[in-house]
Design an enzyme around this catalytic site. Structure first.
Site, PDB file in Angstrom:
ATOM      1  N   GLY A  36      -1.044  -3.866  12.193  1.00 57.51           N
ATOM      2  CA  GLY A  36      -1.171  -5.615  12.476  1.00 57.51           C
ATOM      3  C   GLY A  36      -0.053  -5.902  11.207  1.00 57.51           C
ATOM      4  O   GLY A  36       0.222  -7.200  11.319  1.00 57.51           O
ATOM      5  N   ASN A 118       1.975   3.275   9.240  1.00 54.35           N
ATOM      6  CA  ASN A 118       3.056   2.707  10.287  1.00 54.35           C
ATOM      7  C   ASN A 118       4.257   3.779  10.225  1.00 54.35           C
ATOM      8  O   ASN A 118       4.508   4.236   9.068  1.00 54.35           O
ATOM      9  CB  ASN A 118       3.445   1.276  10.077  1.00 54.35           C
ATOM     10  CG  ASN A 118       2.458   0.195  10.265  1.00 54.35           C
ATOM     11  OD1 ASN A 118       1.515   0.592  10.975  1.00 54.35           O
ATOM     12  ND2 ASN A 118       2.465  -0.888   9.715  1.00 54.35           N
ATOM     13  N   HIS A 135       1.601   8.757   8.219  1.00 53.85           N
ATOM     14  CA  HIS A 135       1.673   9.283   9.799  1.00 53.85           C
ATOM     15  C   HIS A 135       3.036   9.576   9.860  1.00 53.85           C
ATOM     16  O   HIS A 135       3.490   9.821  11.102  1.00 53.85           O
ATOM     17  CB  HIS A 135       1.356   8.340  10.548  1.00 53.85           C
ATOM     18  CG  HIS A 135      -0.366   8.285  10.475  1.00 53.85           C
ATOM     19  ND1 HIS A 135      -1.067   7.190  11.102  1.00 53.85           N
ATOM     20  CD2 HIS A 135      -1.263   9.060  10.082  1.00 53.85           C
ATOM     21  CE1 HIS A 135      -2.401   7.278  10.940  1.00 53.85           C
ATOM     22  NE2 HIS A 135      -2.239   8.532  10.318  1.00 53.85           N
ATOM     23  N   CYS A 169      19.031  24.092  22.789  1.00 54.04           N
ATOM     24  CA  CYS A 169      18.318  24.966  23.190  1.00 54.04           C
ATOM     25  C   CYS A 169      17.560  24.597  24.393  1.00 54.04           C
ATOM     26  O   CYS A 169      16.625  25.609  25.025  1.00 54.04           O
ATOM     27  CB  CYS A 169      17.447  25.845  22.047  1.00 54.04           C
ATOM     28  SG  CYS A 169      16.002  24.916  21.688  1.00 54.04           S
TER      29      CYS A 169
HETATM   30  P1  CNA Z   1      -4.770  -0.723  15.280  1.00 55.01           P
HETATM   31  O1  CNA Z   1      -5.853   0.115  15.652  1.00 55.01           O
HETATM   32  O2  CNA Z   1      -3.834  -1.060  16.384  1.00 55.01           O
HETATM   33  O3  CNA Z   1      -5.274  -1.894  14.332  1.00 55.01           O
HETATM   34  C1  CNA Z   1      -4.323  -2.932  14.161  1.00 55.01           C
HETATM   35  C2  CNA Z   1      -5.063  -4.220  13.597  1.00 55.01           C
HETATM   36  O4  CNA Z   1      -4.122  -5.135  13.219  1.00 55.01           O
HETATM   37  C3  CNA Z   1      -6.280  -4.653  14.537  1.00 55.01           C
HETATM   38  O5  CNA Z   1      -7.443  -4.610  14.214  1.00 55.01           O
HETATM   39  C4  CNA Z   1      -5.558  -6.265  14.552  1.00 55.01           C
HETATM   40  O6  CNA Z   1      -6.884  -6.934  14.738  1.00 55.01           O
HETATM   41  C5  CNA Z   1      -4.989  -6.495  13.349  1.00 55.01           C
HETATM   42  N1  CNA Z   1      -3.689  -7.406  13.502  1.00 55.01           N
HETATM   43  C6  CNA Z   1      -2.854  -7.347  14.400  1.00 55.01           C
HETATM   44  N2  CNA Z   1      -1.695  -8.564  14.136  1.00 55.01           N
HETATM   45  C7  CNA Z   1      -2.436  -8.960  13.022  1.00 55.01           C
HETATM   46  C8  CNA Z   1      -1.899 -10.060  12.563  1.00 55.01           C
HETATM   47  N3  CNA Z   1      -0.769 -10.757  12.591  1.00 55.01           N
HETATM   48  N4  CNA Z   1      -2.487 -10.434  11.152  1.00 55.01           N
HETATM   49  C9  CNA Z   1      -3.697  -9.704  10.851  1.00 55.01           C
HETATM   50  N5  CNA Z   1      -4.267  -8.676  11.440  1.00 55.01           N
HETATM   51  C10 CNA Z   1      -3.301  -8.204  12.529  1.00 55.01           C
HETATM   52  O7  CNA Z   1      -3.690   0.091  13.971  1.00 55.01           O
HETATM   53  P2  CNA Z   1      -4.269   1.081  13.001  1.00 55.01           P
HETATM   54  O8  CNA Z   1      -2.833   0.847  12.032  1.00 55.01           O
HETATM   55  O9  CNA Z   1      -5.218   0.637  12.173  1.00 55.01           O
HETATM   56  O10 CNA Z   1      -4.228   2.616  13.366  1.00 55.01           O
HETATM   57  C11 CNA Z   1      -3.520   3.252  13.041  1.00 55.01           C
HETATM   58  C12 CNA Z   1      -2.320   3.726  13.852  1.00 55.01           C
HETATM   59  C13 CNA Z   1      -1.624   2.710  14.703  1.00 55.01           C
HETATM   60  C14 CNA Z   1      -1.449   4.540  13.191  1.00 55.01           C
HETATM   61  O11 CNA Z   1      -1.295   5.870  13.631  1.00 55.01           O
HETATM   62  C15 CNA Z   1      -0.067   4.143  13.321  1.00 55.01           C
HETATM   63  O12 CNA Z   1       0.823   5.030  13.323  1.00 55.01           O
HETATM   64  C16 CNA Z   1      -0.051   3.354  14.688  1.00 55.01           C
HETATM   65  N6  CNA Z   1       0.825   2.170  14.908  1.00 55.01           N
HETATM   66  C17 CNA Z   1       1.830   1.873  14.158  1.00 55.01           C
HETATM   67  C18 CNA Z   1       2.752   0.917  14.573  1.00 55.01           C
HETATM   68  C19 CNA Z   1       3.883   0.698  13.464  1.00 55.01           C
HETATM   69  O13 CNA Z   1       4.593   1.533  13.222  1.00 55.01           O
HETATM   70  N7  CNA Z   1       4.287  -0.623  13.265  1.00 55.01           N
HETATM   71  C20 CNA Z   1       2.512   0.121  15.467  1.00 55.01           C
HETATM   72  C21 CNA Z   1       1.542   0.508  16.530  1.00 55.01           C
HETATM   73  C22 CNA Z   1       0.482   1.602  16.212  1.00 55.01           C
END
Ligand code: CNA
Length: 264
Positions: A36, A118, A135, A169
């Site tokens: 997020g 991330n 990660h 390879c």
């Molecule tokens: P998730 O499960 O996708 O949760 C993300 C959360 O962020 C959600 O609950 C949303 O409500 C919240 N969110 C989204 N945008 C906003 C915002 N602008 N303001 C406030 N809140 C917001 O992702 P998690 O990170 O919890 O899960 C972990 C995974 C996601 C990890 O393994 C990462 O590697 C993986 N990931 C990473 C990326 C990246 O590197 N940018 C992108 C997508 C997923």
């Protein structure tokens, strides 16, 4: 004090001052960030509305959206994973205000550790130093057959051209990010088993669904004042001291301004 659920209206004055004061007084803030924090840079999250899982699930006939991060599935069908990586590379994202706020907190001597789930490297790009990428990252990649290591720059062109990078390879190349079922970096287990001495815990933009990163944070939340800033509620909100459901950049901007009004 537990914050109410805030949506578009943002934080009230009392909450803003209360949180800014906690951060001003802190010197050992530990932070966990999730997808997020990067959505306003154009990188989609997984589980949020219109997140990557929904897109990938519609486009590919996957057993589950998580399959794109399962090693056995990747070895049979690497295309969905590389499509995600390609979209990340194509946009050349820049750090968000929230990434810059965290770099500033560290510069001010307030933050001791930033654990990020991330893989987008935006914390480093923003200037943060005490970053633990639990990660992994896209910075390097390895051949799954012979183990040869690559700088991601070496395979970037092949990925951007729509290809699946292969080693000399002929082995499949996988970026050094942690897939489901793989171990996290050893340094993560070190802090997980022996958590740092934190005076404030900040959880930002994470659904807290992915273990063991979420477990690390929730364990620490049991003994440390904690603030969860996330657009959507999570199943673990009750385990956190303050829950603020609002846009992260807006939250960080409000707190940053409030902290600068009365420097510590
Ligand atoms: P998730 O499960 O996708 O949760 C993300 C959360 O962020 C959600 O609950 C949303 O409500 C919240 N969110 C989204 N945008 C906003 C915002 N602008 N303001 C406030 N809140 C917001 O992702 P998690 O990170 O919890 O899960 C972990 C995974 C996601 C990890 O393994 C990462 O590697 C993986 N990931 C990473 C990326 C990246 O590197 N940018 C992108 C997508 C997923």
């Amino acid at each position: 004090m537990r914050c109410k659920i805030f949506k578009e209206q943002g934080m009230d004055e009392f909450t803003r001052e209360r949180i800014a004061r906690a951060m001003r007084q802190a010197t050992r803030i530990v932070v966990l960030t999730g997808a997020g924090i990067s959505t306003s840079a154009g990188i989609k999250d997984f589980r949020g509305k219109d997140g990557m899982y929904e897109i990938v699930r519609k486009r590919y006939n996957l057993p589950s959206p998580e399959a794109i991060f399962e090693i056995n599935f990747f070895m049979r069908q690497p295309e969905p994973f590389y499509e995600m990586v390609r979209s990340m590379f194509a946009m050349e994202a820049e750090p968000t205000l929230s990434h810059r706020f965290l770099a500033w907190l560290e510069e001010q001597g307030k933050m001791s550790l930033l654990v990020t789930q991330n893989i987008d490297m935006l914390h480093h790009k923003a200037g943060s130093k005490a970053v633990l990428e639990c990660h992994g990252t896209l910075r390097t990649a390895s051949c799954l057959t012979c183990g040869r290591s690559f700088e991601f720059a070496e395979i970037r062109a092949a990925v951007l051209a729509g290809g699946i990078p292969r080693c000399e390879c002929q082995g499949l190349i996988k970026p050094d990010i942690v897939f489901f079922g793989e171990s996290l970096p050893a340094e993560f287990y070190t802090v997980h088993l022996s958590p740092p001495d934190a005076d404030l815990l900040l959880l930002m933009g994470t659904s807290l669904n992915v273990q063991p990163a979420a477990g690390f944070a929730l364990n620490l939340a049991a003994t440390t004042e904690s603030i969860l800033v996330n657009r959507d509620p999570t199943p673990y909100d009750a385990m956190v001291t303050h829950v603020v459901n609002m846009d992260l950049d807006r939250f960080c901007q409000d707190i940053w301004e409030e902290m600068e009004k009365t420097p510590s």
